[in-house]
Design a protein around this motif. Structure first.
Motif, PDB file in Angstrom:
ATOM      1  N   UNK A 122       0.787  -1.163  -0.041  1.00 17.69           N
ATOM      2  CA  UNK A 122       0.060  -0.064   0.057  1.00 17.69           C
ATOM      3  C   UNK A 122       0.800   1.062   0.181  1.00 17.69           C
ATOM      4  N   UNK A 123       0.444   2.287  -0.814  1.00 20.20           N
ATOM      5  CA  UNK A 123       1.128   3.370  -0.720  1.00 20.20           C
ATOM      6  C   UNK A 123       0.858   4.447   0.322  1.00 20.20           C
ATOM      7  N   UNK A 124       0.993   3.991   1.371  1.00 18.77           N
ATOM      8  CA  UNK A 124       0.394   4.851   2.685  1.00 18.77           C
ATOM      9  C   UNK A 124       1.383   6.235   2.743  1.00 18.77           C
ATOM     10  N   UNK A 125       2.431   6.002   2.193  1.00 21.75           N
ATOM     11  CA  UNK A 125       3.275   7.144   2.108  1.00 21.75           C
ATOM     12  C   UNK A 125       2.901   8.245   1.246  1.00 21.75           C
TER      13      UNK A 125
ATOM     14  N   UNK B 193      -3.754   7.656   4.713  1.00 20.51           N
ATOM     15  CA  UNK B 193      -5.306   7.740   4.818  1.00 20.51           C
ATOM     16  C   UNK B 193      -5.937   6.328   3.971  1.00 20.51           C
ATOM     17  N   UNK B 194      -5.062   4.987   4.323  1.00 23.24           N
ATOM     18  CA  UNK B 194      -5.418   3.939   3.618  1.00 23.24           C
ATOM     19  C   UNK B 194      -6.260   3.201   4.790  1.00 23.24           C
ATOM     20  N   UNK B 195      -6.691   1.832   4.329  1.00 16.58           N
ATOM     21  CA  UNK B 195      -7.191   1.024   5.384  1.00 16.58           C
ATOM     22  C   UNK B 195      -6.375  -0.065   5.966  1.00 16.58           C
TER      23      UNK B 195
ATOM     24  N   UNK C 279       4.539   5.804   5.525  1.00 17.52           N
ATOM     25  CA  UNK C 279       5.347   4.802   5.071  1.00 17.52           C
ATOM     26  C   UNK C 279       4.497   3.765   4.259  1.00 17.52           C
ATOM     27  N   UNK C 280       5.261   3.024   3.460  1.00 19.85           N
ATOM     28  CA  UNK C 280       4.565   1.945   2.638  1.00 19.85           C
ATOM     29  C   UNK C 280       4.480   0.686   3.425  1.00 19.85           C
TER      30      UNK C 280
END
Length: 144
Positions: A79-82, A87-89, A98-99
């Protein structure tokens, strides 16, 4: 097969406590099986983290060791949280900015396998992979 080096108590949380995210500053194209290696470094400040404590952190557990493979998992996605500003789940284990290397099918080993690790994502020796696979095969085939 690859391996990831993770500081304790985070490695323990992956093996025993349902931590399904490996937070990294960069992504990886690798998908597939990984050995979870508990590195020789320990994040002492994290030992009192509510998440780690809820995961059942027990310094007396054999999988709380350092310098050993303690679990096997699959990297199934990143996931490209960075990029998403956190704002991911990916859940409570995901650090913002971070990723998030998403782990699935995490299987703790019956006992740690002492080994020399490396930083980040690395290729374990064929001997180490064979030892882990043999251990898992004997565990699943032995009568309960």
């Amino acid at each position: 097969m690859r391996a990831i080096s993770v500081q304790q108590p985070w490695a323990f949380a992956m093996a025993r406590g349902g931590k399904g995210v490996f937070n990294q500053p960069s992504p990886t194209a690798y998908r597939g099986p990984v050995l979870v290696y508990a590195s020789l470094r320990v994040d002492l400040g994290a030992c009192d983290s509510p998440l780690v404590l809820a995961a059942g952190w027990d310094p007396g557990d054999p999988l709380a060791t350092v310098g050993a493979v303690i679990a096997v998992a699959e990297i199934e996605d990143v996931c490209d949280g960075a990029v998403l500003d956190g704002t991911c789940d990916c859940g409570p284990w995901a650090d913002a900015e971070t990723y998030h290397w998403r782990l699935a099918d995490v299987t703790p080993l019956p006992r740690p396998v002492v080994a020399l690790g490396k930083v980040g994502l690395w290729e374990p020796s064929a001997t180490l992979v064979t030892e882990v696979r043999t251990m898992l095969a004997s565990t699943t085939s032995s009568p309960g």
